[in-house]
Scaffold this motif. Structure first.
Motif, PDB file in Angstrom:
ATOM      1  N   GLY A  63      46.836  39.307  58.403  1.00 64.13           N
ATOM      2  CA  GLY A  63      45.678  39.779  57.660  1.00 64.13           C
ATOM      3  C   GLY A  63      45.066  38.635  56.879  1.00 64.13           C
ATOM      4  O   GLY A  63      45.396  37.467  57.084  1.00 64.13           O
ATOM      5  N   GLY A  64      44.191  38.978  55.951  1.00 64.77           N
ATOM      6  CA  GLY A  64      43.552  37.982  55.118  1.00 64.77           C
ATOM      7  C   GLY A  64      44.364  37.659  53.884  1.00 64.77           C
ATOM      8  O   GLY A  64      45.526  38.067  53.740  1.00 64.77           O
ATOM      9  N   ASP A  65      43.745  36.931  52.954  1.00 64.21           N
ATOM     10  CA  ASP A  65      44.450  36.500  51.743  1.00 64.21           C
ATOM     11  C   ASP A  65      44.891  37.686  50.889  1.00 64.21           C
ATOM     12  O   ASP A  65      45.918  37.608  50.206  1.00 64.21           O
ATOM     13  N   GLY A  66      44.136  38.791  50.906  1.00 62.70           N
ATOM     14  CA  GLY A  66      44.539  39.962  50.137  1.00 62.70           C
ATOM     15  C   GLY A  66      45.835  40.567  50.644  1.00 62.70           C
ATOM     16  O   GLY A  66      46.704  40.970  49.859  1.00 62.70           O
ATOM     17  N   THR A  67      45.986  40.624  51.963  1.00 62.12           N
ATOM     18  CA  THR A  67      47.228  41.131  52.549  1.00 62.12           C
ATOM     19  C   THR A  67      48.399  40.228  52.199  1.00 62.12           C
ATOM     20  O   THR A  67      49.479  40.704  51.825  1.00 62.12           O
ATOM     21  N   ASN A  97      41.052  32.957  54.783  1.00 57.71           N
ATOM     22  CA  ASN A  97      42.441  32.564  55.033  1.00 57.71           C
ATOM     23  C   ASN A  97      42.833  31.266  54.329  1.00 57.71           C
ATOM     24  O   ASN A  97      43.356  30.334  54.946  1.00 57.71           O
ATOM     25  N   VAL A  98      42.583  31.210  53.026  1.00 52.84           N
ATOM     26  CA  VAL A  98      42.822  29.967  52.285  1.00 52.84           C
ATOM     27  C   VAL A  98      44.302  29.596  52.283  1.00 52.84           C
ATOM     28  O   VAL A  98      44.665  28.438  52.527  1.00 52.84           O
ATOM     29  N   PHE A  99      45.179  30.563  52.017  1.00 50.96           N
ATOM     30  CA  PHE A  99      46.604  30.253  51.899  1.00 50.96           C
ATOM     31  C   PHE A  99      47.153  29.701  53.216  1.00 50.96           C
ATOM     32  O   PHE A  99      47.834  28.668  53.228  1.00 50.96           O
ATOM     33  N   ALA A 100      46.855  30.369  54.321  1.00 48.25           N
ATOM     34  CA  ALA A 100      47.365  29.912  55.615  1.00 48.25           C
ATOM     35  C   ALA A 100      46.850  28.520  55.950  1.00 48.25           C
ATOM     36  O   ALA A 100      47.609  27.644  56.402  1.00 48.25           O
ATOM     37  N   ARG A 101      45.576  28.276  55.699  1.00 47.39           N
ATOM     38  CA  ARG A 101      44.989  26.978  56.033  1.00 47.39           C
ATOM     39  C   ARG A 101      45.493  25.886  55.103  1.00 47.39           C
ATOM     40  O   ARG A 101      45.668  24.728  55.519  1.00 47.39           O
ATOM     41  N   ALA A 102      45.753  26.241  53.832  1.00 48.71           N
ATOM     42  CA  ALA A 102      46.318  25.257  52.905  1.00 48.71           C
ATOM     43  C   ALA A 102      47.729  24.856  53.318  1.00 48.71           C
ATOM     44  O   ALA A 102      48.172  23.738  53.023  1.00 48.71           O
ATOM     45  N   LEU A 155      39.029  33.422  35.678  1.00 53.69           N
ATOM     46  CA  LEU A 155      38.573  34.317  34.614  1.00 53.69           C
ATOM     47  C   LEU A 155      37.160  33.901  34.244  1.00 53.69           C
ATOM     48  O   LEU A 155      36.915  32.753  33.903  1.00 53.69           O
ATOM     49  N   GLY A 156      36.227  34.837  34.348  1.00 50.22           N
ATOM     50  CA  GLY A 156      34.845  34.522  33.996  1.00 50.22           C
ATOM     51  C   GLY A 156      33.927  34.540  35.189  1.00 50.22           C
ATOM     52  O   GLY A 156      33.972  35.447  36.028  1.00 50.22           O
ATOM     53  N   PHE A 157      33.089  33.509  35.292  1.00 52.08           N
ATOM     54  CA  PHE A 157      31.963  33.494  36.231  1.00 52.08           C
ATOM     55  C   PHE A 157      32.397  33.717  37.685  1.00 52.08           C
ATOM     56  O   PHE A 157      31.836  34.573  38.380  1.00 52.08           O
ATOM     57  N   ASP A 158      33.370  32.946  38.188  1.00 50.12           N
ATOM     58  CA  ASP A 158      33.720  33.065  39.612  1.00 50.12           C
ATOM     59  C   ASP A 158      34.322  34.423  39.925  1.00 50.12           C
ATOM     60  O   ASP A 158      34.115  34.987  41.001  1.00 50.12           O
ATOM     61  N   ALA A 159      35.070  34.992  38.959  1.00 46.65           N
ATOM     62  CA  ALA A 159      35.630  36.325  39.160  1.00 46.65           C
ATOM     63  C   ALA A 159      34.522  37.376  39.202  1.00 46.65           C
ATOM     64  O   ALA A 159      34.624  38.372  39.921  1.00 46.65           O
ATOM     65  N   GLY A 160      33.451  37.141  38.441  1.00 42.22           N
ATOM     66  CA  GLY A 160      32.307  38.043  38.500  1.00 42.22           C
ATOM     67  C   GLY A 160      31.667  38.041  39.873  1.00 42.22           C
ATOM     68  O   GLY A 160      31.253  39.087  40.386  1.00 42.22           O
ATOM     69  N   VAL A 161      31.589  36.865  40.501  1.00 39.38           N
ATOM     70  CA  VAL A 161      31.050  36.773  41.854  1.00 39.38           C
ATOM     71  C   VAL A 161      31.930  37.551  42.827  1.00 39.38           C
ATOM     72  O   VAL A 161      31.437  38.299  43.680  1.00 39.38           O
ATOM     73  N   VAL A 162      33.250  37.395  42.707  1.00 35.78           N
ATOM     74  CA  VAL A 162      34.184  38.116  43.577  1.00 35.78           C
ATOM     75  C   VAL A 162      33.987  39.620  43.431  1.00 35.78           C
ATOM     76  O   VAL A 162      33.966  40.366  44.424  1.00 35.78           O
ATOM     77  N   GLY A 163      33.821  40.080  42.192  1.00 38.17           N
ATOM     78  CA  GLY A 163      33.609  41.506  41.959  1.00 38.17           C
ATOM     79  C   GLY A 163      32.336  42.009  42.614  1.00 38.17           C
ATOM     80  O   GLY A 163      32.304  43.104  43.198  1.00 38.17           O
ATOM     81  N   ARG A 164      31.281  41.232  42.532  1.00 37.30           N
ATOM     82  CA  ARG A 164      30.018  41.622  43.166  1.00 37.30           C
ATOM     83  C   ARG A 164      30.153  41.680  44.688  1.00 37.30           C
ATOM     84  O   ARG A 164      29.623  42.582  45.338  1.00 37.30           O
ATOM     85  N   VAL A 165      30.862  40.721  45.260  1.00 41.12           N
ATOM     86  CA  VAL A 165      31.067  40.719  46.705  1.00 41.12           C
ATOM     87  C   VAL A 165      31.857  41.954  47.130  1.00 41.12           C
ATOM     88  O   VAL A 165      31.536  42.604  48.140  1.00 41.12           O
ATOM     89  N   GLU A 166      32.894  42.302  46.367  1.00 43.97           N
ATOM     90  CA  GLU A 166      33.676  43.492  46.699  1.00 43.97           C
ATOM     91  C   GLU A 166      32.820  44.746  46.673  1.00 43.97           C
ATOM     92  O   GLU A 166      32.952  45.632  47.531  1.00 43.97           O
ATOM     93  N   GLN A 297      40.010  37.490  38.675  1.00 46.98           N
ATOM     94  CA  GLN A 297      40.319  37.580  40.103  1.00 46.98           C
ATOM     95  C   GLN A 297      41.554  36.755  40.411  1.00 46.98           C
ATOM     96  O   GLN A 297      41.837  35.749  39.753  1.00 46.98           O
ATOM     97  N   MET A 298      42.293  37.203  41.424  1.00 46.48           N
ATOM     98  CA  MET A 298      43.427  36.431  41.930  1.00 46.48           C
ATOM     99  C   MET A 298      43.436  36.501  43.443  1.00 46.48           C
ATOM    100  O   MET A 298      43.387  37.601  44.017  1.00 46.48           O
ATOM    101  N   ASP A 299      43.478  35.348  44.077  1.00 47.66           N
ATOM    102  CA  ASP A 299      43.447  35.255  45.539  1.00 47.66           C
ATOM    103  C   ASP A 299      42.291  36.037  46.132  1.00 47.66           C
ATOM    104  O   ASP A 299      42.409  36.674  47.192  1.00 47.66           O
ATOM    105  N   GLY A 300      41.147  36.013  45.419  1.00 45.54           N
ATOM    106  CA  GLY A 300      39.958  36.674  45.929  1.00 45.54           C
ATOM    107  C   GLY A 300      39.927  38.174  45.740  1.00 45.54           C
ATOM    108  O   GLY A 300      39.068  38.849  46.305  1.00 45.54           O
TER     109      GLY A 300
END
Length: 322
Positions: A63-67, A97-102, A155-166, A297-300
């Motif tokens: 699965g993806g990073d959430g899984t 797939n950030v974790f797998a690719r890292a 925490l903050g701006f980037d997590a807000g972007v993740v929330g909007r995408v969800e 946000q954590m891991d997207g």
């Protein structure tokens, strides 16, 4: 070897036929139990079951990073114990797939499965450090359960972007780079604290860092990918060290354009820089406080609003197949 394969049926880049091929390939090399997740948190429950059993040697997350994040939190439910816990292998099936690719795995499910089988034959593995986030004692968030993350948190701006995408994905939108770009612009336009940040970073023995608008915590590099392009927020971050932090104390129209250009041009040698950039490397622990509730946000995965989060970098937390 006895293995548990955790399959996210909603993985965006694998079809039912591809999943069948992977199952047969893995089952030809090990005693395999394949389970398809049925609800949010199911992968975490399966990971915990594997950790508590005495008959599972390997957990494979398809699965993806959430899984992957759910499986890891299940495996580490009782804390890290890499010599006792099952090995983890990741077959990428998400959009990024950030974790797998890292970890150096191919960003293709069939190729990654071949790499995993080759690694098992050659007994190729490594022990990685992970990040742990928890509610801070003595604050309104102290009862928030702790949670592990594999590659980044914010925490903050980037997590807000993740929330909007969800939110957009829940409405049927596909997870694309264009979607992230649109939501980043909207988050910027709606950000009330972009000139006067509300976040303070505190760590033992050091002066607090105040006035942050954005705080990105990295457990590895790169921070994310745009297609095939790696993006480095904290180039020195590594699975072998503590946590790195990238903070911005001001997010104006001009600075956002500048930092975006720096991120696009980032490399393993250089990330964002400038007067309003805070860059910290290899931290074992620190706390982020905010004067107002901010998205986390954590891991997207968007986790709601928080006013205080304590982060810990835990070295040698889990063994993974590479």
């Amino acid at each position: 070897m006895r293995a548990l394969l955790v399959i996210n049926p909603a993985a965006t880049t694998t079809s039912a036929r591809t999943r069948d091929v992977l199952i047969h390939a893995l089952a030809s090399e090990m005693k395999l139990e394949a389970v398809t997740t049925e609800y949010r948190g199911h992968a975490r429950d399966l990971g915990r079951r594997a950790a508590e059993s005495n008959d599972i040697d390997l957990v494979v997350a398809l699965g993806g990073d959430g899984t992957v994040n759910e499986v890891v939190n299940g495996l580490l439910h009782h804390g890290p114990d890499p010599d006792r816990l099952p090995l983890l292998a990741v077959v990428p099936g998400g959009s990024t797939n950030v974790f797998a690719r890292a970890l150096g795995l191919p960003n293709h499910a069939v190729e990654a499965t071949g790499a995993i089988l080759d690694a098992l034959h050659k007994k190729r593995e490594r022990t990685v450090g992970l990040g742990l986030a928890a509610g801070t004692p003595g604050t309104p968030d102290e009862a928030v359960p702790s949670r592990w993350f594999t590659f980044n948190a914010g925490l903050g701006f980037d997590a807000g972007v993740v929330g909007r995408v969800e939110q957009q994905r829940e409405r049927g939108k596909r997870s694309t780079h264009a979607l992230y770009l649109r939501q980043t612009v909207r988050q910027f336009l709606d950000e009330p604290n972009r000139r006067h940040g509300t976040i303070t970073l505190e760590r033992d023995g050091e002066e607090p860092v105040t006035g942050l608008v954005l705080s990105i915590i990295c457990n590895t590099a790169p921070w994310t990918f745009l297609g095939n392009r790696p993006v480095y927020a904290s180039p020195k971050a590594s699975f072998d060290t503590g946590l790195d932090v990238l903070g911005l104390s001001r997010v104006s129209t001009v600075s956002v354009a500048r930092y975006a250009a720096q991120l696009l041009a980032s490399s393993p040698e250089q990330g964002p820089r400038g007067k309003h950039v805070v860059s910290l490397h290899d931290l074992s622990g620190f706390t982020l406080h905010s004067k107002v509730p901010l998205p986390l946000q954590m891991d997207g995965d968007h986790l709601g609003l928080r006013t205080s989060v304590t982060f810990t970098g835990v070295r040698r937390a889990l063994r993974v197949i590479v």
